[in-house]
Write an enzyme that holds these catalytic residues in place. Structure first.
Site, short mmCIF file in Angstrom:
data_model
loop_
_atom_site.label_atom_id
_atom_site.label_comp_id
_atom_site.label_asym_id
_atom_site.label_seq_id
_atom_site.Cartn_x
_atom_site.Cartn_y
_atom_site.Cartn_z
N THR A 22 -3.10 -0.92 -2.97
CA THR A 22 -4.06 0.16 -2.70
C THR A 22 -3.27 1.42 -2.38
OG1 THR A 22 -6.07 0.75 -1.47
CG2 THR A 22 -4.30 -0.27 -0.21
N CYS B 59 0.82 -1.21 0.00
CA CYS B 59 0.00 0.00 0.00
C CYS B 59 0.85 1.26 0.00
CB CYS B 59 -1.00 0.00 1.15
SG CYS B 59 -0.35 -0.05 2.81
N CYS B 60 0.22 2.37 -0.39
CA CYS B 60 0.86 3.68 -0.46
C CYS B 60 1.98 3.67 -1.50
CB CYS B 60 1.33 4.08 0.94
SG CYS B 60 1.80 5.81 1.11
N ILE B 61 3.21 3.97 -1.12
CA ILE B 61 4.34 3.98 -2.05
C ILE B 61 4.93 2.59 -2.26
CG2 ILE B 61 6.08 4.45 -0.27
CD1 ILE B 61 6.00 5.90 -3.88
#
Length: 227
Positions: free
Chosen positions: A200, A137-139
């Site tokens: 995500t 998730c995220c980066i």
């Protein structure tokens, strides 16, 4: 009744600007607990790229260790990533935070030309080879984009729609290194069925924290379906 899934979670320190994002990590652990998964946490035993004063938002002269700092998030229950054994787990999860781009890889300073830490690369490759799902998730999806060229990931949208996706250029960089970026909103995830990679955007989107929490939950739901 099927046995509870066992999930490895890889951390990158403690704190959004130089380690793992604390809210994302907590969301991962809450959603896994709710689904009765067993969790074991890992981090590489390496120095952080740098230490950021989270009040001032600027680097300090301190030196800190990624494994030691990750132990803060893991309440002390953490292991050296060098000791991970893929056969003991059903899935792998990597929360986001700048530590992913600074400690687990060099994305923060080199972007698409980055390298991924050797232990992180081998861990991702081992889970992939074993056909076990990887949730990011995220980066953190940039790790998969770099290690598995051609894979499909999301870091949100490739345009900064209404100011909600200020890091939209990351999607372009993912495309430039030969992987595919799929536009998804914060409450959604993307499933690359062929590679069993589920992603995500989390805090890559400027959204209320409950929407980020829900998106991470969706990602973990899909991971555990495949596991």
């Amino acid at each position: 009744m099927a046995a509870n899934k066992c999930v490895a979670v890889v951390l990158a320190g403690c704190g959004v600007f130089d380690g793992s994002e604390i809210h994302e990590t907590s969301a991962v652990l809450v959603h896994l607990s709710r689904r009765k998964a067993e969790v074991k946490m890992f981090a590489p035993n390496i120095d952080q790229m740098h230490v950021v004063d989270h009040l001032k938002g600027s680097p300090t002269e301190e030196k800190r260790n990624v494994l030691v700092e990750s132990a803060r998030l893991a309440r002390g229950e953490i292991h050296d990533l060098a000791d991970i054994k893929v056969e003991e787990f059903d899935a792998l999860i990597v929360p986001g935070g700048f530590g992913v781009a600074k400690n687990l890889s060099t994305w923060a300073v080199e972007g698409k030309a980055c390298t991924v830490h050797d232990q992180v690369t081998s861990t991702l490759q081992d889970f992939h080879k074993a056909k076990k799902p990887i949730g990011l998730c995220c980066i953190a999806p940039v790790l998969a984009a770099k290690v598995f060229p051609g894979c499909e990931v999301t870091v949100g949208k490739d345009e900064n729609i209404d100011g909600r996706f200020p890091d939209a250029e990351t999607a372009s960089a993912i495309k430039e290194i030969g992987s595919k970026h799929i536009n998804r909103d914060v409450h959604e995830c993307h499933v690359d069925q062929a590679n069993k990679i589920i992603t995500t955007c989390a805090f890559m989107c400027k959204a209320p924290i409950h929407e980020i929490f829900d998106g991470i939950g969706k990602m973990l739901e899909e991971v555990l379906k495949i596991a």
